[in-house]
Design an enzyme around this catalytic site. Structure first.
Site, PDB file in Angstrom:
ATOM      1  N   PRO A   2      17.132  13.759  23.132  1.00 27.76           N
ATOM      2  CA  PRO A   2      15.744  13.334  23.377  1.00 27.76           C
ATOM      3  C   PRO A   2      15.690  12.106  24.283  1.00 27.76           C
ATOM      4  CG  PRO A   2      16.113  13.746  21.042  1.00 27.76           C
ATOM      5  CD  PRO A   2      17.457  13.783  21.708  1.00 27.76           C
ATOM      6  N   GLU A   3      14.697  12.085  25.170  1.00 25.21           N
ATOM      7  CA  GLU A   3      14.529  10.926  26.046  1.00 25.21           C
ATOM      8  C   GLU A   3      13.594   9.918  25.369  1.00 25.21           C
ATOM      9  OE1 GLU A   3      14.391  11.645  30.201  1.00 25.21           O
ATOM     10  OE2 GLU A   3      15.375  13.587  30.034  1.00 25.21           O
ATOM     11  N   LYS A  52      16.432   4.814  23.456  1.00 26.62           N
ATOM     12  CA  LYS A  52      16.642   5.984  22.601  1.00 26.62           C
ATOM     13  C   LYS A  52      16.960   5.598  21.163  1.00 26.62           C
ATOM     14  CE  LYS A  52      18.176   8.682  26.589  1.00 26.62           C
ATOM     15  NZ  LYS A  52      19.229   9.532  27.178  1.00 26.62           N
ATOM     16  N   ARG A 258      27.117  14.900  34.036  1.00 24.46           N
ATOM     17  CA  ARG A 258      25.750  15.375  33.803  1.00 24.46           C
ATOM     18  C   ARG A 258      25.248  16.133  35.029  1.00 24.46           C
ATOM     19  NH1 ARG A 258      23.108  12.774  29.658  1.00 24.46           N
ATOM     20  NH2 ARG A 258      21.720  14.583  29.828  1.00 24.46           N
TER      21      ARG A 258
END
Length: 269
Positions: A2-3, A52, A258
């Site tokens: 989750p951002e 986060k 990424r």
């Protein structure tokens, strides 16, 4: 993972459900039994987020702080409290319902000093009123590291993940491999302000939408995006598809482990 907008939404939901109330804390799974006992019966005084990281302050002065980092697999479930099923690390329950936490990367009780150590190692969070983009700029302006890597470094900017990284670089016309020290302060401030706006909208609606009004499916007469992440985006997970602005095929590569997405025409090197 989750951002940051998701964690700020979680903080708001905890505040709505439990703020100012005495909370029952249990660990049905058993892995957080001691931590749950430290929180059980205390009042939730503060629900906060930094990047986060979710930070819930319990006790008279909020001196016992529940720190949660969801990581890749962590999830929260809210509602009316049924019998716990499966690996529930922590259940908070009160008059307004319950919150079940499953599979987090971190779930621990910290004191105020330990929270300060955590905050000190995090960068500026675009969703926080106390965030200072100049602190991030001082680091960015001194390094050859690419802006794409810097935007994912939580010690530089706390909160953005892969989607916001790809989308804000596209919206500002910045090639992802531009070195931090070659970015320029004006372009950095453009990225920062855009992140603030996009992430605040993410908090409001609960998903990541980054396209401008003229590029929505309705405006362009195109089908809406179908993706588990939801939301309308310019380049994220659109490798090989035409750019919504110029029609050039969106590029993709792997950088620092990424996936990276950009338009070679709208974001020239």
């Amino acid at each position: 993972m989750p951002e940051g907008h998701t964690i700020h939404r979680l903080a708001a939901e905890h505040q709505r459900m439990f703020g100012g109330r005495r909370v029952r804390a249990t660990s049905p799974q058993g892995r957080f039994g001691e931590g749950a006992r430290l929180l059980d019966g205390l009042v939730l005084r503060e629900a906060d987020a930094h990047g986060k990281h979710l930070l819930l302050g319990f006790g008279e002065d909020g001196e016992r702080v529940l720190h949660v980092h969801l990581g890749i697999y962590g999830k929260y479930f809210f509602g009316e409290a049924p019998a716990p099923v499966g690996a529930v690390r922590l259940r908070l329950s009160g008059g307004a319902g319950y919150a079940d936490l499953r599979g987090p990367n971190a779930c621990e009780v910290l004191d105020r000093g330990e929270v300060k150590v955590l905050r000190d190692r995090l960068g500026a969070d675009p969703l926080r009123a106390d965030a200072d983009p100049e602190v991030a700029w001082r680091r960015i302006s001194r390094t050859r590291t690419s802006v794409a890597v810097l935007l994912m470094d939580q010690s530089v900017v706390a909160g953005p993940g892969n989607i916001y990284r790809a989308e804000v670089l596209f919206r500002q016309g910045v090639h992802p491999l531009v070195a931090g020290r070659a970015l320029g302060r004006e372009r950095w401030m453009g990225l920062w302000e855009d992140l603030r706006v996009l992430m605040a909208e993410g908090v409001r609606v609960g998903r990541i939408d980054t396209v401008r009004p003229e590029h929505t499916p309705e405006a362009m007469g195109r089908p809406p995006r179908v993706d588990e992440h939801g939301g309308e985006v310019y380049v994220y997970r659109r490798a090989g598809l035409p750019c919504l602005v110029c029609g050039t095929a969106v590029c993709a590569d792997v950088l620092a482990g990424r996936n990276l997405f950009w338009c070679p025409a709208c974001q020239p090197s």
